[in-house]
Design a protein around this motif. Structure first.
Motif, mmCIF file in Angstrom:
data_model
loop_
_atom_site.group_PDB
_atom_site.id
_atom_site.type_symbol
_atom_site.label_atom_id
_atom_site.label_comp_id
_atom_site.label_asym_id
_atom_site.label_seq_id
_atom_site.Cartn_x
_atom_site.Cartn_y
_atom_site.Cartn_z
ATOM 1 N N GLY A 1 2.136 -8.893 -3.064
ATOM 2 C CA GLY A 1 1.834 -7.564 -3.624
ATOM 3 C C GLY A 1 2.889 -6.504 -3.338
ATOM 4 N N GLN B 1 0.828 -1.221 0.000
ATOM 5 C CA GLN B 1 0.000 0.000 0.000
ATOM 6 C C GLN B 1 0.855 1.261 0.000
ATOM 7 O OE1 GLN B 1 -3.027 -0.773 -0.521
ATOM 8 N NE2 GLN B 1 -2.838 -2.916 0.099
ATOM 9 N N GLU C 1 -3.798 -8.736 -4.806
ATOM 10 C CA GLU C 1 -4.664 -8.239 -3.728
ATOM 11 C C GLU C 1 -5.963 -9.048 -3.660
ATOM 12 O OE1 GLU C 1 -3.989 -5.089 -1.542
ATOM 13 O OE2 GLU C 1 -2.240 -6.304 -2.046
#
Ligand code: NAD
Length: 420
Positions: free
Chosen positions: A175, A143, A361
């Motif tokens: 990710g 993120q 994700e």
């Protein structure tokens, strides 16, 4: 300092100049310019590695986050002897505008380690990659900031980064990087995404210029990931790839090279040099060969004020980041070449990186054809958006692309406002 280092050093000046031209054309306020022009975060780290002969070598490395306004920072990691902080800042800046041009929800980042990977063993590369990862650990995350491959880094490098990051967290986090091997959560179609995106933008440019791709002559400088895949797809579409180069040499055949054969040789020997049915030419001759399409797919500033006047291509498709200096840009603009600017032309890589991150994700993976269809849609929409600004505002394609990218980031920052 070597010439190459001097050249790499001014890539950041070029990036700032690109920004200023776009900001002027958009009539951005001085406040907004100040907020989005410069990198948000810069980290320089020391990476000590015990080499195979027992001595400890210190590598200098960087990670730059230029912008996180529209989403996590996104950008590759480069291993190269000429990596400098200025080069990494330039590449991170271009990533911000590039992600905005293709309208994916990422900002821009980049990393680099000053090293000579061609003279390092697999073990040394692995230790360096893992130590570099742990040094930049506070910045990266799915993120926050998501690295990917760039020059002389590859899916194996990404696997080491993913593993190092995951081991510190205690569970697998695919990710955190893109461009991973398929078995670790990589996306089908990622390896060829940049070259495929280059190909789609060339198709769009040919359509715009009423140039038939079948039979068009093509020259490709740099036969790595981006250049070789673009060459392969152009060859499959019926174009004649007449010359190709890599860092070891240039090969030419005026009737067209056998690209699958050349890819095979490169995979076997790491070189294009010595390809049967071709003649060796110099790097300067390669750039000035009469051709319809020139694809610079090596490093920054390879076409400058000194060699641009010899370029005769109708289309210059910038697979590499920043291959033209501003002087070369002006010369080619005067000569009427149609330039597909880097932040549009090579955005296929980051677009499929985005697809990979989405799949990671969601823990749900797509088929290759699905990836290609989505990529084609994104690239051709971005091309149309840039072309519209180019024709309506009567600005060069590079300024048009920067106006699109910078404009989208400026809009986002205006809506978000300043914290606190
Ligand atoms: P790569 O390491 O796979 O290939 C680079 C190629 O360039 C090699 O064949 C090398 O021999 C050649 N080369 C180096 N110096 C050269 C020179 N002076 N003349 C001719 N050839 C030379 O790297 P890549 O991933 O293909 O990246 C190439 C360019 O594309 C870089 O500017 C990179 O930033 C850009 N790019 C790559 C991606 C990607 O997904 N791979 C995405 C966007 C942009």
């Amino acid at each position: 300092m070597t010439t190459a280092a001097v050249i790499a050093g001014n890539a950041y000046d070029v990036a700032l100049e690109n920004f200023d031209s776009a900001a002027d054309a958009l009539e951005l306020s001085p406040d907004i310019r100040e907020m989005i022009k410069y990198p948000e975060r810069i980290l320089t780290v020391t990476v000590p590695v015990r080499m195979d002969d027992g001595h400890i070598h210190r590598f200098e490395a960087h990670r730059v986050q230029h912008s996180t306004v529209r989403g996590p920072a996104k950008g590759g990691i480069r291993f190269h002897p000429q990596v400098t902080l200025d080069e990494v800042k330039a590449l991170a800046t271009w990533m911000t505008w590039k992600c905005a041009v293709v309208n994916i929800p990422f900002g821009g980042g980049k990393g680099g380690v000053t090293c000579d990977p061609k003279h390092m063993s697999q073990g040394e590369l692995e230790h360096m990659t893992r130590r570099y990862t742990s040094a930049i650990l506070p910045l990266i995350g799915p993120q926050q900031d998501i690295p990917a491959p760039d020059v002389y880094t590859n899916p194996q490098t990404m696997a080491w980064i993913m593993d190092t990051y995951s081991m510190t967290k205690g569970y697998p986090i695919p990710g955190v990087v893109t461009g991973k091997p398929i078995s670790l959560g990589g996306s089908l179609g990622r390896n060829e995404a940049t070259g495929r995106g280059v190909f789609y933008t060339i198709q769009s440019a040919c359509e715009h210029l009423h140039l038939t791709l079948k039979g068009a002559t093509v020259v490709v400088q740099g036969f790595g990931n981006a250049g070789s895949i673009a060459a392969q797809l152009l060859h499959e579409a019926g174009a004649k790839v007449i010359a190709v180069s890599d860092s070891t040499g240039c090969v030419y055949n005026r009737n067209g090279l056998d690209i699958p054969g050349l890819m095979h040789l490169k995979a076997l020997t790491g070189k294009v040099e010595g390809f049967p049915d071709s003649e060796a030419i110099s790097p300067r001759e390669l750039l000035t060969l009469p051709c319809d399409i020139l694809v610079p797919a090596a490093l920054e500033n390879t076409i400058d004020g000194g060699n641009a006047s010899g370029v005769t291509a109708k289309i210059v498709a910038e697979a590499a980041n920043g291959p033209l200096t501003p002087a070369a840009d002006r010369i080619l603009e005067r000569k009427g070449s149609f330039i597909i600017p880097d932040i549009l032309c090579n955005a296929g890589g980051v677009t499929v990186s985005y697809f990979e991150w989405v799949q990671d994700e969601q823990h749900l993976f797509w088929e290759a054809q699905d990836v290609y269809n989505r990529l084609e849609r994104v690239m051709k929409t971005a091309f149309r958006d840039v072309l519209k600004i180019h024709t309506e505002r009567k600005v060069p394609m590079r300024i048009a692309a920067n106006m699109l990218g910078v404009g989208r980031v400026a809009e986002a920052v205006q809506i978000r406002g300043i914290y606190p």
